[in-house]
Enzyme design. Sequence first.
Site, mmCIF file in Angstrom:
data_model
loop_
_atom_site.group_PDB
_atom_site.id
_atom_site.type_symbol
_atom_site.label_atom_id
_atom_site.label_comp_id
_atom_site.label_asym_id
_atom_site.label_seq_id
_atom_site.Cartn_x
_atom_site.Cartn_y
_atom_site.Cartn_z
ATOM 1 N N CYS A 45 -6.626 -19.157 48.613
ATOM 2 C CA CYS A 45 -7.844 -19.787 48.097
ATOM 3 C C CYS A 45 -8.479 -19.011 46.953
ATOM 4 O O CYS A 45 -9.463 -19.466 46.364
ATOM 5 C CB CYS A 45 -8.864 -19.960 49.221
ATOM 6 S SG CYS A 45 -9.468 -18.397 49.922
ATOM 7 N N CYS A 92 -7.801 -13.448 48.766
ATOM 8 C CA CYS A 92 -6.816 -14.256 49.464
ATOM 9 C C CYS A 92 -5.939 -14.974 48.442
ATOM 10 O O CYS A 92 -6.447 -15.604 47.506
ATOM 11 C CB CYS A 92 -7.512 -15.265 50.381
ATOM 12 S SG CYS A 92 -6.395 -16.458 51.158
ATOM 13 N N CYS A 134 -11.622 -9.850 34.587
ATOM 14 C CA CYS A 134 -10.433 -9.080 34.962
ATOM 15 C C CYS A 134 -9.185 -9.883 34.600
ATOM 16 O O CYS A 134 -8.630 -9.692 33.534
ATOM 17 C CB CYS A 134 -10.455 -8.725 36.449
ATOM 18 S SG CYS A 134 -9.028 -7.704 36.956
ATOM 19 N N HIS A 166 -11.912 7.009 52.622
ATOM 20 C CA HIS A 166 -12.947 6.789 51.607
ATOM 21 C C HIS A 166 -14.286 6.417 52.237
ATOM 22 O O HIS A 166 -14.947 5.467 51.817
ATOM 23 C CB HIS A 166 -12.494 5.676 50.626
ATOM 24 C CG HIS A 166 -11.822 4.510 51.283
ATOM 25 N ND1 HIS A 166 -10.489 4.256 51.137
ATOM 26 C CD2 HIS A 166 -12.295 3.542 52.116
ATOM 27 C CE1 HIS A 166 -10.167 3.186 51.815
ATOM 28 N NE2 HIS A 166 -11.240 2.720 52.426
ATOM 29 N N CYS A 178 -10.031 3.869 57.189
ATOM 30 C CA CYS A 178 -11.020 3.738 56.124
ATOM 31 C C CYS A 178 -11.993 4.905 56.153
ATOM 32 O O CYS A 178 -12.370 5.451 55.111
ATOM 33 C CB CYS A 178 -11.789 2.424 56.271
ATOM 34 S SG CYS A 178 -10.756 0.951 56.082
ATOM 35 N N CYS A 207 -22.610 4.798 51.686
ATOM 36 C CA CYS A 207 -21.178 4.891 51.929
ATOM 37 C C CYS A 207 -20.536 3.514 51.825
ATOM 38 O O CYS A 207 -21.185 2.508 51.587
ATOM 39 C CB CYS A 207 -20.923 5.510 53.306
ATOM 40 S SG CYS A 207 -21.448 4.449 54.679
ATOM 41 N N CYS A 248 -17.912 -13.818 57.505
ATOM 42 C CA CYS A 248 -18.684 -15.032 57.225
ATOM 43 C C CYS A 248 -18.742 -15.382 55.750
ATOM 44 O O CYS A 248 -19.272 -16.417 55.369
ATOM 45 C CB CYS A 248 -20.112 -14.887 57.771
ATOM 46 S SG CYS A 248 -21.080 -13.604 56.905
ATOM 47 N N HIS A 254 0.847 -1.189 0.000
ATOM 48 C CA HIS A 254 0.000 0.000 0.000
ATOM 49 C C HIS A 254 0.885 1.241 0.000
ATOM 50 O O HIS A 254 2.094 1.163 0.187
ATOM 51 C CB HIS A 254 -0.934 0.021 1.220
ATOM 52 C CG HIS A 254 -0.234 0.298 2.516
ATOM 53 N ND1 HIS A 254 0.501 -0.641 3.184
ATOM 54 C CD2 HIS A 254 -0.155 1.437 3.251
ATOM 55 C CE1 HIS A 254 1.000 -0.111 4.291
ATOM 56 N NE2 HIS A 254 0.634 1.139 4.354
ATOM 57 N N CYS A 271 -8.624 -20.462 55.406
ATOM 58 C CA CYS A 271 -9.368 -20.695 54.174
ATOM 59 C C CYS A 271 -10.262 -21.922 54.349
ATOM 60 O O CYS A 271 -9.981 -22.816 55.156
ATOM 61 C CB CYS A 271 -8.404 -20.936 53.004
ATOM 62 S SG CYS A 271 -7.274 -19.562 52.671
#
Length: 454
Positions: A356, A353, A328, A451, A447, A423, A413, A205, A365
């Site tokens: 695991c 983690c 991701c 944020h 924290c 928030c 848990c 080209h 775990c």
Amino acid sequence: MLGLGSFGNSNVLDGNKLRVFVKQGDQTVSADLDPSWNLRKIKSIVAPKLDCKPAELKIIFAGKELKDEMVIQNCNLGQNSCLFAVRVQVSSKKSTVIESIEEDEDVEGSSKEVFGDPAEDSELAEVPVVGTQGSHYFVYCNSCESFQEGKLRVRCDKCLSGAFCVLRDPESWDDVTNPKQVPGSCENSDCVGSYAQFYFKCAGHITTGEDDTAPPLALIKRNPDSVPCLACGDSKDPVLIFECASQHVTCIDCFSQYVLVKLNERQFSQDPEIGYTLGCPALCKKSLIKDCHHFKLVGKYQYDRFQRFATEEYVLKNGGVLCPQPDCGMGILLVDVGCNKIACLHGCGYVFCRLCLEGWHVGDCRQESSSSQQQPGASSSHTYSITADRAAQAQYDDSRRAVRLTTKPCPSCRVPTERAAGCYHMTCTKCQFDWCWICQVKWNRECQGNHWFG
């Protein structure tokens, strides 16, 4: 000194006429030539347009002076080729002012070599240039999205100007791909460059400037001896020749299929120096492909997969982890190998983690069965049939994926928790654990200060 500009499409010429452009500074002149003419005829045509005498001009093509007695059809010029002209003082002394072409805008499939007819024992001179079926250089052109015949170009390695004259032709691929191999002189008054820099352009080209380059595919070569393909047995041209001792040959179609199969099975080799690559299909030693651009022959989508797999293998080989969050998969190289809390800072922000691969949690775990793991007592056969149970499991897997994308587990848990608004201070409705949506740890003053509301 004369420079080189960029040109668009020229009008189609009648018969065997060849249109070339000769540039002097900002001035460009064109000439329609008969291939049977010699260079003296070109000078007589362009000299009046450049306001000089024919004897005061030197015509330069790709670092080489075209002598007056040379016939145009033997100079490897194509349609819309651009030449440098250098004005010199006419005297009894031989002028040493030489300037190279900076760009060659060959249009209608011109794919002849830049440096004329190379030496027969040169690695680059696999076939003669004059009177052959085309270039023995091949590149992968992103504009054409395919491999194409290529054109070799030269410029100064310091100022990147085409006003550069090589003192010798390149004799091997090492001369072309490695820096400071071929000496020369830059004719720019403010530059002291003394080495050539080679680059390739697509011959398929119209090239628009110096940046319109293409990576060379050094393993793809002409097949003048009709050597049969290692896989299909057909004799095709061009072919890919591996760098093993036997120099096994494969056609482009078979090579693409070979790459695709190995890619799907993730059976590439991870070489510490070369990287993620393949070797000869005959398992020859020292045959790994050093330039990954050859894998572009399988298409953009598959090449993107190759790059992703290569990155993942590199991360895992170096003790890193991949983010387990769906959509991701960011590779994370670990600085502190003893830390089990991993944050995907440059990806989705997921905190998980290391052991695991679940969301970050407090305590040990837990062992969970996965639908992707083989159940105890299940057959190891690769045969597969669709059943109602498997169809239901597939729907369940889609639901699990959606839950994982839209929720984060409670660090205490591990119940999936969705944040709809408000928030980042979360309170688990199951165990009443207060935790931070961003850090996935117990809610604290840091924290709240950093944020609380984003």
